[in-house]
Structures are given as structure tokens and as C-alpha cells.
Motif scaffolding. Structure first.
Motif, PDB file in Angstrom:
ATOM      1  N   TRP A 191     -11.128   0.348   1.215  1.00 21.10           N
ATOM      2  CA  TRP A 191     -10.256  -0.700   1.115  1.00 21.10           C
ATOM      3  C   TRP A 191      -9.528  -1.180   2.155  1.00 21.10           C
ATOM      4  O   TRP A 191      -8.661  -0.415   2.858  1.00 21.10           O
ATOM      5  N   PRO A 192      -9.653  -2.355   2.382  1.00 24.33           N
ATOM      6  CA  PRO A 192      -8.858  -2.939   3.860  1.00 24.33           C
ATOM      7  C   PRO A 192      -7.252  -3.040   3.465  1.00 24.33           C
ATOM      8  O   PRO A 192      -7.059  -3.236   2.210  1.00 24.33           O
ATOM      9  N   LEU A 210      -0.881   5.993 -12.030  1.00 24.28           N
ATOM     10  CA  LEU A 210      -1.760   5.244 -12.497  1.00 24.28           C
ATOM     11  C   LEU A 210      -1.725   5.210 -13.921  1.00 24.28           C
ATOM     12  O   LEU A 210      -1.397   6.191 -14.686  1.00 24.28           O
ATOM     13  N   PRO A 211      -2.457   4.154 -14.621  1.00 24.59           N
ATOM     14  CA  PRO A 211      -2.431   3.978 -16.143  1.00 24.59           C
ATOM     15  C   PRO A 211      -3.369   5.075 -16.792  1.00 24.59           C
ATOM     16  O   PRO A 211      -4.368   5.187 -16.353  1.00 24.59           O
ATOM     17  N   PRO A 212      -2.761   5.999 -17.516  1.00 27.65           N
ATOM     18  CA  PRO A 212      -3.444   7.200 -17.878  1.00 27.65           C
ATOM     19  C   PRO A 212      -4.890   6.852 -18.648  1.00 27.65           C
ATOM     20  O   PRO A 212      -5.756   7.551 -18.722  1.00 27.65           O
ATOM     21  N   ASP A 213      -4.697   5.874 -19.457  1.00 30.05           N
ATOM     22  CA  ASP A 213      -5.644   5.201 -20.380  1.00 30.05           C
ATOM     23  C   ASP A 213      -6.388   4.073 -19.930  1.00 30.05           C
ATOM     24  O   ASP A 213      -6.829   3.302 -20.847  1.00 30.05           O
ATOM     25  N   ARG A 221      -7.176   1.295 -13.136  1.00 31.02           N
ATOM     26  CA  ARG A 221      -6.927   2.621 -12.258  1.00 31.02           C
ATOM     27  C   ARG A 221      -7.074   2.165 -10.791  1.00 31.02           C
ATOM     28  O   ARG A 221      -6.532   2.417  -9.985  1.00 31.02           O
ATOM     29  N   GLU A 222      -8.385   1.613 -10.498  1.00 31.88           N
ATOM     30  CA  GLU A 222      -8.500   1.279  -8.938  1.00 31.88           C
ATOM     31  C   GLU A 222      -7.401   0.291  -8.569  1.00 31.88           C
ATOM     32  O   GLU A 222      -6.987   0.224  -7.687  1.00 31.88           O
ATOM     33  N   HIS A 223      -7.116  -0.770  -9.453  1.00 30.79           N
ATOM     34  CA  HIS A 223      -6.132  -1.863  -9.059  1.00 30.79           C
ATOM     35  C   HIS A 223      -4.731  -1.201  -8.862  1.00 30.79           C
ATOM     36  O   HIS A 223      -4.069  -1.445  -7.835  1.00 30.79           O
TER      37      HIS A 223
END
Length: 243
Positions: free
Chosen positions: A21-22, A124-127, A133-135
């Protein structure tokens, strides 16, 4: 006789494919952070890039290409830069503690004010879905790069206070977990060292019984492609044990 059954020296390993990711400065790569009690090393197995580091002695950039071995001690802020498909095997002290809590990201100072504020910024959102999660992983990376660039600018200008302030904030954030980390060390690296001492003592007495207790261990990654600080991780759950 005490026998340590974990990986040699109580290290842990993971396979890392560095993010491409840049970031705001145009470089692609991972999330700048430091470890407070653990050394860490990289064995480059594919691609090219570099690791940017920042310590009290200043900024440094070390090229990475297949076959390179780079390691650094606690307190070294490090940022992996991915130029072309960078992949590394990560070697971690203290039974993998760097991936189990011993890391503080170089977030802007306002987000280092306390565990709740910091935790919300790095979680990170566990669910969450893969996209969610990438965001979140990319958002925390961008925040850490923002903080890292400010620390580097101050260091380049000869002002040591921002880095010292980050060290103070990082130490305060992890202080509640020191007891947990000590237990991990006592069950891992401390046992490994004690086992070697006992074996040396036995050999010094002419004894060799521990050789008959030799064992072979094998494991495959238990998780593949996990969003980590620096990239996607293939993770091994190798825990120390003594018999």
C-alpha cells in the motif's frame, strides 16, 4: 534434567509478505513501530526493499534483498519499505512476544495518551470482513507513518525531545502488561538458558543421559494471511515447554 522443547533459544518465526500500500510519502510498506523488550530479525527470502530505522543515534535505511539478514535491538523504530514483492522470515525474541503485545506504533502523540485511546486507534475489527480489516490495518499504518515522519523530521533537525517523548509514552502504554510478559519469558527464554546450563553441568560431570531424550518437532502455519503490522503473516503457534 530440564529439556527445552521450543524453537532454539525461544525465538519464534513468521512468514511476512510486506504490504504494498502506498503511504503519504509515496513509499509502499508496513507500519512503523518499536518493541520494548525484544530484538527482532529479518531474513529476506524474496523481492527487494529496505528497512527504515530510527534510534537516538538518528535515521538509517538498510537495503533488503534475498539473502540479507538484518536485526535490531529493543527501542529501534522500524518501517519496512516494499519496492518489489518483499517477503521475509521474521525472527522474534521471547517466544514471539513482538506479535503478542510487545509493540507500540508510532502514532501521533494525541493517540498515545492512554491505553483506551491507543487501543481504539490500532484495533482491527474482530468480526469484520476481509475488506473491513484491510481498511482498518491500512488506516493505522497511515497514522503510524504520519507519526514516524514527524519523529524523523525532528531527529534530522537535531531535536531529540519528540523521540524521547514517544519512548516515555510507549513505556507507559505497556507497563500494565509487564507481569504477563515476564511470565512468558520465564516459561520460554529463561527455561531455554537454564536447560543449556544444566546440560553443560552434566557434560562437565561426564554425564550424557539427556542425549537419549532427543525429540524432533514439526509444525505448519496455523494461520495464513493475517493482517499484521508490516504485512500479511503466516503464523506458527510454537510454545515453549520443559520436561
Amino acid at each position: 534434567m530440564v529439556t527445552f522443547e521450543g524453537l532454539p533459544g525461544a525465538v519464534a518465526v513468521s512468514h511476512l509478505t510486506v504490504y504494498d500500500w502506498p503511504a503519504a510519502d509515496g513509499l509502499r510498506g508496513g507500519t512503523p513501530h518499536l518493541h520494548l523488550t525484544c530484538s527482532e530479525g529479518y531474513v529476506v527470502v524474496g523481492g527487494t526493499g529496505s528497512v527504515q530505522t530510527l534510534t537516538a543515534t538518528g535515521f538509517r535505511q538498510t537495503p533488503l534483498a534475498p539473502g540479507a539478514l538484518v536485526w535490531f535491538t529493543p527501542g529501534t523504530i522500524h518501517r519496512l519499505v516494499n519496492e518489489d514483492g518483499l517477503r521475509v522470515v521474521v525472527l522474534m525474541q521471547n517466544s514471539g512476544l513482538p506479535e503478542a503485545g510487545d509493540a507500540v506504533l508510532t502514532l501521533p502523540p494525541a493517540l498515545l495518551a492512554g491505553p483506551d485511546v491507543y487501543g481504539a486507534a490500532v484495533a482491527l475489527p474482530p468480526d469484520g470482513t476481509e475488506t473491513e480489516r484491510e481498511h482498518a490495518a491500512r488506516a493505522r499504518r497511515d497514522l503510524a507513518v504520519e507519526g514516524f515522519l514527524a519523529l524523523r523530521e525532528a531527529a534530522d533537525a537535531g531535536d531529540p525531545e519528540p523521540l524521547a517523548a514517544f519512548h516515555r509514552a510507549a513505556a507507559a502504554l505497556v507497563r500494565p502488561r509487564v507481569g504477563e510478559w515476564r511470565a512468558r519469558w520465564e516459561q520460554g527464554a529463561a527455561v531455554a538458558a537454564a536447560a543449556t546450563a544444566a546440560q553443560l553441568d552434566a557434560l562437565g560431570r561426564g554425564e550424557r543421559d539427556h542425549l537419549a531424550e532427543a525429540r524432533v518437532h514439526e509444525q505448519r502455519p496455523v494461520e495464513r494471511g493475517r493482517f499484521g503490522m508490516c504485512g500479511r503473516l503466516d503464523v506458527y503457534r510454537v510454545r515453549a515447554s520443559a520436561v
